[in-house]
Design a protein around this motif. Sequence first.
Motif, PDB file in Angstrom:
ATOM      1  N   LEU A  87       0.816  -1.220   0.000  1.00  0.00           N
ATOM      2  CA  LEU A  87       0.000   0.000   0.000  1.00  0.00           C
ATOM      3  C   LEU A  87       0.845   1.264   0.000  1.00  0.00           C
ATOM      4  O   LEU A  87       0.301   2.368  -0.021  1.00  0.00           O
ATOM      5  N   MET A  88       2.168   1.096   0.082  1.00  0.00           N
ATOM      6  CA  MET A  88       3.094   2.226   0.198  1.00  0.00           C
ATOM      7  C   MET A  88       2.745   3.085   1.408  1.00  0.00           C
ATOM      8  O   MET A  88       2.815   4.312   1.386  1.00  0.00           O
ATOM      9  N   ALA A  89       2.366   2.419   2.484  1.00  0.00           N
ATOM     10  CA  ALA A  89       1.985   3.114   3.715  1.00  0.00           C
ATOM     11  C   ALA A  89       3.225   3.702   4.382  1.00  0.00           C
ATOM     12  O   ALA A  89       4.307   3.124   4.336  1.00  0.00           O
ATOM     13  N   SER A  90       3.028   4.845   5.019  1.00  0.00           N
ATOM     14  CA  SER A  90       4.099   5.475   5.791  1.00  0.00           C
ATOM     15  C   SER A  90       4.032   5.102   7.256  1.00  0.00           C
ATOM     16  O   SER A  90       5.030   5.164   7.962  1.00  0.00           O
ATOM     17  N   SER A  91       2.826   4.732   7.699  1.00  0.00           N
ATOM     18  CA  SER A  91       2.659   4.362   9.104  1.00  0.00           C
ATOM     19  C   SER A  91       1.526   3.355   9.248  1.00  0.00           C
ATOM     20  O   SER A  91       0.678   3.216   8.368  1.00  0.00           O
ATOM     21  N   VAL A  92       1.561   2.671  10.395  1.00  0.00           N
ATOM     22  CA  VAL A  92       0.586   1.629  10.695  1.00  0.00           C
ATOM     23  C   VAL A  92       0.179   1.771  12.152  1.00  0.00           C
ATOM     24  O   VAL A  92       1.003   2.105  13.003  1.00  0.00           O
ATOM     25  N   ILE A  93      -1.083   1.513  12.426  1.00  0.00           N
ATOM     26  CA  ILE A  93      -1.572   1.343  13.788  1.00  0.00           C
ATOM     27  C   ILE A  93      -2.217  -0.026  13.832  1.00  0.00           C
ATOM     28  O   ILE A  93      -3.009  -0.370  12.946  1.00  0.00           O
ATOM     29  N   ALA A 111       5.190  -8.119  23.422  1.00  0.00           N
ATOM     30  CA  ALA A 111       6.213  -8.722  22.559  1.00  0.00           C
ATOM     31  C   ALA A 111       5.902  -8.520  21.077  1.00  0.00           C
ATOM     32  O   ALA A 111       6.802  -8.171  20.291  1.00  0.00           O
ATOM     33  N   ILE A 112       4.651  -8.709  20.665  1.00  0.00           N
ATOM     34  CA  ILE A 112       4.320  -8.536  19.239  1.00  0.00           C
ATOM     35  C   ILE A 112       4.418  -7.070  18.841  1.00  0.00           C
ATOM     36  O   ILE A 112       4.787  -6.750  17.713  1.00  0.00           O
ATOM     37  N   THR A 113       4.135  -6.166  19.768  1.00  0.00           N
ATOM     38  CA  THR A 113       4.282  -4.737  19.483  1.00  0.00           C
ATOM     39  C   THR A 113       5.744  -4.412  19.192  1.00  0.00           C
ATOM     40  O   THR A 113       6.046  -3.727  18.208  1.00  0.00           O
ATOM     41  N   ASP A 114       6.640  -4.900  20.022  1.00  0.00           N
ATOM     42  CA  ASP A 114       8.072  -4.656  19.805  1.00  0.00           C
ATOM     43  C   ASP A 114       8.547  -5.286  18.500  1.00  0.00           C
ATOM     44  O   ASP A 114       9.313  -4.678  17.746  1.00  0.00           O
ATOM     45  N   LYS A 115       8.093  -6.488  18.230  1.00  0.00           N
ATOM     46  CA  LYS A 115       8.494  -7.182  17.005  1.00  0.00           C
ATOM     47  C   LYS A 115       8.008  -6.420  15.763  1.00  0.00           C
ATOM     48  O   LYS A 115       8.768  -6.237  14.807  1.00  0.00           O
ATOM     49  N   LEU A 116       6.761  -5.969  15.791  1.00  0.00           N
ATOM     50  CA  LEU A 116       6.206  -5.192  14.671  1.00  0.00           C
ATOM     51  C   LEU A 116       6.950  -3.872  14.495  1.00  0.00           C
ATOM     52  O   LEU A 116       7.290  -3.482  13.375  1.00  0.00           O
ATOM     53  N   LYS A 117       7.170  -3.184  15.596  1.00  0.00           N
ATOM     54  CA  LYS A 117       7.863  -1.887  15.538  1.00  0.00           C
ATOM     55  C   LYS A 117       9.234  -2.042  14.898  1.00  0.00           C
ATOM     56  O   LYS A 117       9.605  -1.264  14.009  1.00  0.00           O
ATOM     57  N   ASN A 118       9.978  -3.053  15.316  1.00  0.00           N
ATOM     58  CA  ASN A 118      11.319  -3.267  14.772  1.00  0.00           C
ATOM     59  C   ASN A 118      11.292  -3.690  13.313  1.00  0.00           C
ATOM     60  O   ASN A 118      12.094  -3.215  12.505  1.00  0.00           O
ATOM     61  N   ALA A 119      10.373  -4.570  12.952  1.00  0.00           N
ATOM     62  CA  ALA A 119      10.287  -5.022  11.559  1.00  0.00           C
ATOM     63  C   ALA A 119       9.904  -3.875  10.624  1.00  0.00           C
ATOM     64  O   ALA A 119      10.506  -3.699   9.565  1.00  0.00           O
ATOM     65  N   LEU A 120       8.919  -3.098  11.018  1.00  0.00           N
ATOM     66  CA  LEU A 120       8.472  -1.984  10.172  1.00  0.00           C
ATOM     67  C   LEU A 120       9.519  -0.886  10.068  1.00  0.00           C
ATOM     68  O   LEU A 120       9.650  -0.232   9.027  1.00  0.00           O
ATOM     69  N   ARG A 121      10.270  -0.683  11.127  1.00  0.00           N
ATOM     70  CA  ARG A 121      11.304   0.360  11.128  1.00  0.00           C
ATOM     71  C   ARG A 121      12.306   0.126  10.003  1.00  0.00           C
ATOM     72  O   ARG A 121      12.759   1.068   9.363  1.00  0.00           O
ATOM     73  N   TYR A 122      12.657  -1.132   9.731  1.00  0.00           N
ATOM     74  CA  TYR A 122      13.608  -1.442   8.665  1.00  0.00           C
ATOM     75  C   TYR A 122      13.058  -1.096   7.287  1.00  0.00           C
ATOM     76  O   TYR A 122      13.811  -0.965   6.328  1.00  0.00           O
ATOM     77  N   ASP A 124      11.205   1.650   6.836  1.00  0.00           N
ATOM     78  CA  ASP A 124      10.873   3.079   6.956  1.00  0.00           C
ATOM     79  C   ASP A 124       9.379   3.301   7.129  1.00  0.00           C
ATOM     80  O   ASP A 124       8.810   4.271   6.607  1.00  0.00           O
ATOM     81  N   ILE A 125       8.755   2.394   7.844  1.00  0.00           N
ATOM     82  CA  ILE A 125       7.325   2.505   8.164  1.00  0.00           C
ATOM     83  C   ILE A 125       7.226   2.585   9.682  1.00  0.00           C
ATOM     84  O   ILE A 125       7.817   1.776  10.395  1.00  0.00           O
ATOM     85  N   GLN A 126       6.490   3.555  10.165  1.00  0.00           N
ATOM     86  CA  GLN A 126       6.394   3.775  11.605  1.00  0.00           C
ATOM     87  C   GLN A 126       5.172   3.072  12.193  1.00  0.00           C
ATOM     88  O   GLN A 126       4.068   3.188  11.654  1.00  0.00           O
ATOM     89  N   LEU A 127       5.376   2.337  13.276  1.00  0.00           N
ATOM     90  CA  LEU A 127       4.251   1.797  14.046  1.00  0.00           C
ATOM     91  C   LEU A 127       3.850   2.889  15.021  1.00  0.00           C
ATOM     92  O   LEU A 127       4.579   3.197  15.962  1.00  0.00           O
ATOM     93  N   LEU A 128       2.702   3.518  14.778  1.00  0.00           N
ATOM     94  CA  LEU A 128       2.277   4.667  15.576  1.00  0.00           C
ATOM     95  C   LEU A 128       1.630   4.280  16.895  1.00  0.00           C
ATOM     96  O   LEU A 128       1.723   5.024  17.872  1.00  0.00           O
ATOM     97  N   ASP A 129       0.940   3.143  16.933  1.00  0.00           N
ATOM     98  CA  ASP A 129       0.279   2.741  18.168  1.00  0.00           C
ATOM     99  C   ASP A 129      -0.177   1.297  18.049  1.00  0.00           C
ATOM    100  O   ASP A 129      -0.248   0.732  16.951  1.00  0.00           O
ATOM    101  N   HIS A 130      -0.445   0.710  19.185  1.00  0.00           N
ATOM    102  CA  HIS A 130      -1.121  -0.583  19.293  1.00  0.00           C
ATOM    103  C   HIS A 130      -2.222  -0.350  20.310  1.00  0.00           C
ATOM    104  O   HIS A 130      -1.975   0.166  21.397  1.00  0.00           O
ATOM    105  N   MET A 131      -3.434  -0.669  19.930  1.00  0.00           N
ATOM    106  CA  MET A 131      -4.555  -0.448  20.831  1.00  0.00           C
ATOM    107  C   MET A 131      -5.265  -1.744  21.151  1.00  0.00           C
ATOM    108  O   MET A 131      -5.334  -2.642  20.319  1.00  0.00           O
ATOM    109  N   ILE A 132      -5.774  -1.807  22.365  1.00  0.00           N
ATOM    110  CA  ILE A 132      -6.637  -2.896  22.798  1.00  0.00           C
ATOM    111  C   ILE A 132      -8.021  -2.301  22.983  1.00  0.00           C
ATOM    112  O   ILE A 132      -8.168  -1.239  23.606  1.00  0.00           O
ATOM    113  N   VAL A 133      -9.026  -2.962  22.412  1.00  0.00           N
ATOM    114  CA  VAL A 133     -10.413  -2.517  22.576  1.00  0.00           C
ATOM    115  C   VAL A 133     -11.206  -3.643  23.228  1.00  0.00           C
ATOM    116  O   VAL A 133     -10.816  -4.804  23.178  1.00  0.00           O
ATOM    117  N   THR A 134     -12.310  -3.266  23.862  1.00  0.00           N
ATOM    118  CA  THR A 134     -13.154  -4.264  24.530  1.00  0.00           C
ATOM    119  C   THR A 134     -14.582  -4.147  24.026  1.00  0.00           C
ATOM    120  O   THR A 134     -14.974  -3.119  23.459  1.00  0.00           O
TER     121      THR A 134
END
Length: 148
Positions: A87-93, A111-122, A124-134
């Motif tokens: 999608l040529m995204a610049s960021s992901v939540i 752990a998955i948040t850290d893994k995603l953040k590190n993978a996307l960083r390589y 040049d895509i920023q993980l802006l947030d991880h949210m939990i909803v109920t």
Amino acid sequence: MSNIGEVKVSYVFHGSVKDRPIITSSYDVYKIAMMVLDQETVGMQEQFLAIYMNRAHRVIGAKVHFVGGVSSVIVDVKVIAATAVSLMASSVIVCHNHPSGSLQPSPQDIAITDKLKNALRYLDIQLLDHMIVTPEMDWLSFVERGLL
């Protein structure tokens, strides 16, 4: 050459870029998550979605990539990264639900948040947030809690 698979990348958006929602708060993410998550099972099964955005934080698209059981969901980082690149995204939540109603992140959530953040960083895509909803219309933002 008939034994070589054909590669297709497609994305269809009907409308104007200026009509896409802009993410400016965790409430904006919550509203999109509630539109995308399957409301019939949000209180029974964990669902994991990603929201893909351009440089202006306008939503390119959102997708529930993974559905799990009552207390966990398996997330494949490659799927989220590949979709973001396609999608040529610049960021992901990313966002997932806790059917139990608990807003407490599990060690696996962290752990998955850290893994995603590190993978996307390589990429040049920023993980802006991880949210939990109920199901009770509550949410937790990792960024607002200082977890990301």
